[in-house]
Design an enzyme around this catalytic site. Structure first.
Site, PDB file in Angstrom:
ATOM      1  N   LYS A 176     -12.115  -2.469   7.613  1.00  0.00           N
ATOM      2  CA  LYS A 176     -11.360  -3.447   8.385  1.00  0.00           C
ATOM      3  C   LYS A 176     -11.836  -3.413   9.849  1.00  0.00           C
ATOM      4  CE  LYS A 176      -8.277  -2.762   4.765  1.00  0.00           C
ATOM      5  NZ  LYS A 176      -8.349  -3.947   3.966  1.00  0.00           N
ATOM      6  N   ASP A 186      -1.572   6.207   6.811  1.00  0.00           N
ATOM      7  CA  ASP A 186      -2.665   5.343   6.361  1.00  0.00           C
ATOM      8  C   ASP A 186      -2.810   4.229   7.406  1.00  0.00           C
ATOM      9  OD1 ASP A 186      -4.357   3.464   5.278  1.00  0.00           O
ATOM     10  OD2 ASP A 186      -3.297   3.280   3.370  1.00  0.00           O
ATOM     11  N   TRP A 229       0.821  -1.222   0.000  1.00  0.00           N
ATOM     12  CA  TRP A 229       0.000   0.000   0.000  1.00  0.00           C
ATOM     13  C   TRP A 229       0.844   1.256   0.000  1.00  0.00           C
ATOM     14  CZ3 TRP A 229      -4.305  -0.761  -2.057  1.00  0.00           C
ATOM     15  CH2 TRP A 229      -4.954  -1.995  -1.913  1.00  0.00           C
TER      16      TRP A 229
END
Lengths: 367, 367
Positions: free
Chosen positions: A201, A177, A107
């Site tokens: 999540k 993030d 990511w």
């Protein structure tokens, strides 16, 4: 494919397991919110009913993470991908400064690639050559005169690596993030310029991105940014610049209330998350002739436990047996292979115990 | 505030009423999809379970609107606001061409304002000086050598104006914001370059934007656009460029199936929508001493019936009485005032009959 109607233990990396009591609550008021006569799906985002949930979501998050008044909480759409673009567009345009990116997994790599297309972004650390198995440990000596922000991913979902705390980046604002470890433990928000997370999540359904941003970082609103990509537009309108993802915000409000209620709060959650992760890593470490953890031990994630088999042909057998035992969505990301057990806040201890037992038995039978 | 637990008739402009059978279905499988053991909120966007709903949504829409193979169907986030930016960014950059905008109400005006900030956009028609009560009727003599696209809003939700059919814009591709009248009648997709809609009126919950785009309009993918704002990225990845709003897509699939099943299909829906609208406009026209419709008669929307009172002080009384009668969310948008009754596909005929009766009685008592 499962044919029980009872719930399985779902180890999906996201969208991921939610607290059963939250799902029961959603189901019970799907036709009509109490006293309202309409579903949460049907009420105006500017009306009394939704406004109450929006406030419960925002205030609940502020209380849970002790978010200081110097920070704004925004509820956006577009996922991390849109943040990847918004960050350089908001903070690198009209300045000579660069952004610093630590690339600790898939990511971070994608965030950097997007930033490089839209501004001056510099990779200050990368674990790619080592296969994303470790994390930077030394402080970064960076100067806010040179860098607008320092970007990192607190937990790399695919590789299962997690920073134990915030990295040090001099006086450069941290942008984090936190999509896959948001709300998994208490943190000091003052350490961040921005911390953001997609909900799917630890926090709710897909389609909601939660952004906590230091007010002094919000642009002035005089920019030439596309409206939706300007943090100012969302902050100035209290996340009602346009119709927000109302259902996802409602679910997030319920999840926050579960976290502080039945789940026992953030400290308790962190303790439980550690217990859960230790159960799995202990089996991996005990059977080193069968399992091989992906991340180095000191970088292991408590949210995503990623491992492979010394004999890779065991993977399919492992997955089939797990499925039969009601342990689902355990296949690792295609870029890493092996197994990934995502054990977010809403995964009960019992589910992890059952998986640890299964892993133990599997190793004994196949070692 | 209502205190019945039974459902009210909810005339919200969006998020708006959904079919009760769809809500019942959502409620019944919120804890576990049949045979899955997890909620739709909890399953991976790349797994078998969600993929089936994604296909049902896409194929269902393709069949319902007879979308030709030359068009791609995309499921995005960010609402119309993000489309307002994506359109000029995708189609005006790197070209000398302009875009033509017809401004027939609040949403067209905002789309134009965003396009003017991001490219060369020209207002080719505006109803603003007249207070947005009418629509262009003459064909636009435009040349595709000069204009990349012609933009219009098929139904202006706030003012209650609706194009009876597609405007003519020479050989310039039409781009239509159909957010508030999507799927209200059969249309010929071949007339459009792009037709898009946010789901939260006729199609599902907030947080989903459905885009039908002619494949030859999709950029090549070599642009410097922010990733999420590039139609190519979404088309090339089958709407899985990143995690899509999975729950909203699932609900959309159920709404489409309701539309083609219990609701009797699009032709039948259109006929019913006309009957519903006529019931309300007939009362407005009958009591011209009490009510004043906003749009000129030939421009009236069958989705949003907007009217005011000759004696504006009657508004609060009207709203209070309606609320007591279980007719909710009837206040007009603050920019227009008065009353707005949004009567989308999922509003039952009985609800509109009840409102028409209420309006009749109210006019008789207060005329």
């Amino acid at each position: 494919m499962h044919h029980h109607s009872e719930r399985v233990y779902n180890f999906s990396a996201g969208p991921a397991v939610l607290p059963k009591v939250v799902l029961e609550r959603i189901a019970s008021e799907m036709i009509s919110l109490p006293g309202v006569g309409s579903s949460i799906l049907e009420v105006s985002h500017r009306g009394k009913v939704f406004t109450e949930y929006l406030n419960r979501a925002r205030d609940g998050l502020r209380n849970t993470l002790k978010v200081p008044d110097e920070y704004e909480i925004l509820f956006l759409q577009g996922g991390s991908r849109l943040q990847f673009a918004m960050l350089p567009m908001n903070f690198l345009r009209g300045t000579q400064k660069k952004a610093a990116y630590a690339v600790t997994g898939s990511w971070g790599k994608q965030a950097l690639a997007e930033a490089e297309r839209l501004g001056k972004a510099e990779c200050v650390w990368s674990g790619e050559d080592q296969g994303f198995v470790d994390l930077p440990t030394a402080p970064f000596q960076l100067d806010a005169n040179d860098y607008s922000y320092f970007y990192y991913v607190s937990n790399e979902t695919i590789q299962g690596l997690q920073f134990p705390g915030e990295p040090q980046a001099g006086d450069v604002p941290l942008i984090c993030d936190a999509s896959s470890d948001f709300l998994h433990k208490p943190i000091d928000i003052n350490r961040y310029g921005i911390i953001y997370a997609c909900a799917q999540k630890n926090a709710g359904p897909a389609g909601l991105t939660i952004v906590i941003i230091r007010k002094e970082m919000i642009p002035s609103g005089n920019s030439d940014l596309p409206g939706y990509l300007d943090y100012h537009a969302h902050a100035a309108n209290g996340s009602l610049f346009n119709t927000p993802p109302t259902f996802a915000i409602y679910v997030f409000a319920l999840v926050i209330e579960w976290l502080n209620g039945e789940a026992g709060g953030l400290e308790r959650m962190y303790e439980l998350n550690h217990r859960k992760a230790k159960l799995l890593y202990d089996v991996i470490d005990r059977f080193q002739g069968v399992y091989r953890g992906h991340a180095k031990a000191e970088c292991r994630s408590v949210m995503n436990v990623v491992f492979n088999f010394l004999d890779e042909s065991l993977k399919e057998k492992f997955l089939m047996g797990a499925e039969t035992a009601g342990l689902t969505s355990l296949a690792g990301h295609r870029s890493v292979g092996g197994i990934r057990a995502s054990i977010y806040n809403a995964m009960p201890l019992e589910g992890v115990e059952k998986l640890a037992d299964y892993m133990f038995d599997f190793a004994e039978s196949n070692g």
